[in-house]
Design a protein around this motif. Sequence first.
Motif, PDB file in Angstrom:
ATOM      1  N   VAL A  26      63.859  92.290 -38.008  1.00 14.11           N
ATOM      2  CA  VAL A  26      63.674  91.695 -36.886  1.00 14.11           C
ATOM      3  C   VAL A  26      62.757  92.889 -35.819  1.00 14.11           C
ATOM      4  O   VAL A  26      61.914  91.721 -35.304  1.00 14.11           O
ATOM      5  N   HIS A  27      62.983  93.898 -35.950  1.00  9.74           N
ATOM      6  CA  HIS A  27      62.032  94.780 -35.138  1.00  9.74           C
ATOM      7  C   HIS A  27      60.608  94.731 -35.533  1.00  9.74           C
ATOM      8  O   HIS A  27      59.803  94.699 -34.640  1.00  9.74           O
ATOM      9  N   VAL A 154      69.828  87.198 -32.654  1.00  4.36           N
ATOM     10  CA  VAL A 154      68.485  87.081 -32.909  1.00  4.36           C
ATOM     11  C   VAL A 154      68.069  85.395 -32.975  1.00  4.36           C
ATOM     12  O   VAL A 154      66.776  85.263 -31.914  1.00  4.36           O
ATOM     13  N   LEU A 155      68.634  84.679 -33.092  1.00  2.00           N
ATOM     14  CA  LEU A 155      68.374  83.223 -32.917  1.00  2.00           C
ATOM     15  C   LEU A 155      68.142  82.862 -31.550  1.00  2.00           C
ATOM     16  O   LEU A 155      67.223  82.022 -31.040  1.00  2.00           O
ATOM     17  N   LYS A 156      68.992  83.326 -30.555  1.00  2.00           N
ATOM     18  CA  LYS A 156      68.981  82.994 -29.317  1.00  2.00           C
ATOM     19  C   LYS A 156      67.857  83.577 -28.586  1.00  2.00           C
ATOM     20  O   LYS A 156      67.058  83.028 -27.703  1.00  2.00           O
ATOM     21  N   LEU A 157      67.418  84.851 -28.922  1.00  2.00           N
ATOM     22  CA  LEU A 157      66.173  85.394 -28.486  1.00  2.00           C
ATOM     23  C   LEU A 157      64.968  84.658 -29.316  1.00  2.00           C
ATOM     24  O   LEU A 157      63.968  84.347 -28.329  1.00  2.00           O
ATOM     25  N   LEU A 245      61.497  83.549 -39.167  1.00  2.00           N
ATOM     26  CA  LEU A 245      62.392  84.535 -38.744  1.00  2.00           C
ATOM     27  C   LEU A 245      63.702  83.804 -38.422  1.00  2.00           C
ATOM     28  O   LEU A 245      64.895  84.227 -39.173  1.00  2.00           O
ATOM     29  N   LYS A 246      63.910  82.918 -37.905  1.00  2.00           N
ATOM     30  CA  LYS A 246      64.994  82.029 -37.705  1.00  2.00           C
ATOM     31  C   LYS A 246      65.448  81.234 -39.077  1.00  2.00           C
ATOM     32  O   LYS A 246      66.573  81.349 -39.471  1.00  2.00           O
ATOM     33  N   ASP A 247      64.443  81.006 -39.820  1.00  2.00           N
ATOM     34  CA  ASP A 247      64.718  80.338 -41.322  1.00  2.00           C
ATOM     35  C   ASP A 247      65.456  81.557 -42.007  1.00  2.00           C
ATOM     36  O   ASP A 247      66.527  81.216 -42.914  1.00  2.00           O
ATOM     37  N   LYS A 248      64.914  82.965 -42.163  1.00  2.00           N
ATOM     38  CA  LYS A 248      65.537  83.738 -42.934  1.00  2.00           C
ATOM     39  C   LYS A 248      66.972  83.907 -42.395  1.00  2.00           C
ATOM     40  O   LYS A 248      67.984  84.238 -43.186  1.00  2.00           O
ATOM     41  N   ILE A 249      67.245  84.184 -41.291  1.00  2.00           N
ATOM     42  CA  ILE A 249      68.581  84.191 -40.897  1.00  2.00           C
ATOM     43  C   ILE A 249      69.390  82.852 -41.414  1.00  2.00           C
ATOM     44  O   ILE A 249      70.753  83.250 -41.609  1.00  2.00           O
ATOM     45  N   SER A 250      69.130  81.768 -41.322  1.00  2.00           N
ATOM     46  CA  SER A 250      69.610  80.454 -41.522  1.00  2.00           C
ATOM     47  C   SER A 250      69.968  80.514 -43.242  1.00  2.00           C
ATOM     48  O   SER A 250      71.146  79.915 -43.516  1.00  2.00           O
TER      49      SER A 250
END
Length: 261
Positions: A26-27, A154-157, A245-250
């Motif tokens: 993420v960073h 992370v998604l919210k950011l 990045l959102k897709d990886k979280i999902s």
Amino acid sequence: MATAMASAAERAVLEEEFKWLLQEEVHAVLKQLQDILKVDAPALTMSSLGQEASHRFALPTSGSGGAIQQENFVLSTSGTDQVKGVLTLQGDALCQADINLKMPRNNQLLHFAFREDKQWKLQQVQDARNHVNQAIYLLMNRDAKYQFKTGSEVLKLMDAVMLQLSRARNRLTTPAILTLPEIASSGLTNFKPAGGSILHNPGAMFEFGNQRYEVSHVHKVECVVPWLNDALVFFTVSLQLCQQLKDKISVFSSYWNYRPY
């Protein structure tokens, strides 16, 4: 029993990978987004695309190189020579304009120019820059030592950053149309509008030199500003990074019946 142990081991591995994603990747993505938007990392592949545009969108800093250089752009029309001219752009301000208009009935040539003491601030560029600056603020609001604890954080950011970048991109791709009263109130011209007609509508009325005129023809002229195209490119690249990045979280969330973030 063996299946249960295997599931527990698999879950432990996934949890470690998810933890690494939150703490490290993420960073790394946040830093990459900052580099693209601020264009301050020469080693970044995409940086060169937005180098010129960054001078218009970055927050002003002391000792940053002085005033922005003026650029001249030739106006062009499609399939006609009724309008010719040159615009001078300095950052987000249209500081000079020299336009020749050929009258359709008698081919009389009329010449127009900006007042030397006036500049036309391009509100769309100013708005886009403000949105980019807000996106950069969101990205820099958490330093490298900050620990993201959940995927939803992370998604919210990412949603907040994408909202600002989408607004910046849309602001540049949707031209603004001024009314005659708006142009008159800007102080750039000496004519007074009559009524509330839209600038680009034939039939609009205005006064100039104590005489009343009616708009009989409309000519659309354009000029290409290369650094605006560059800006749209790095907006798109930044939005793609956010979405990835959102897709990886999902993907991680699909391994659990409950949402682990």
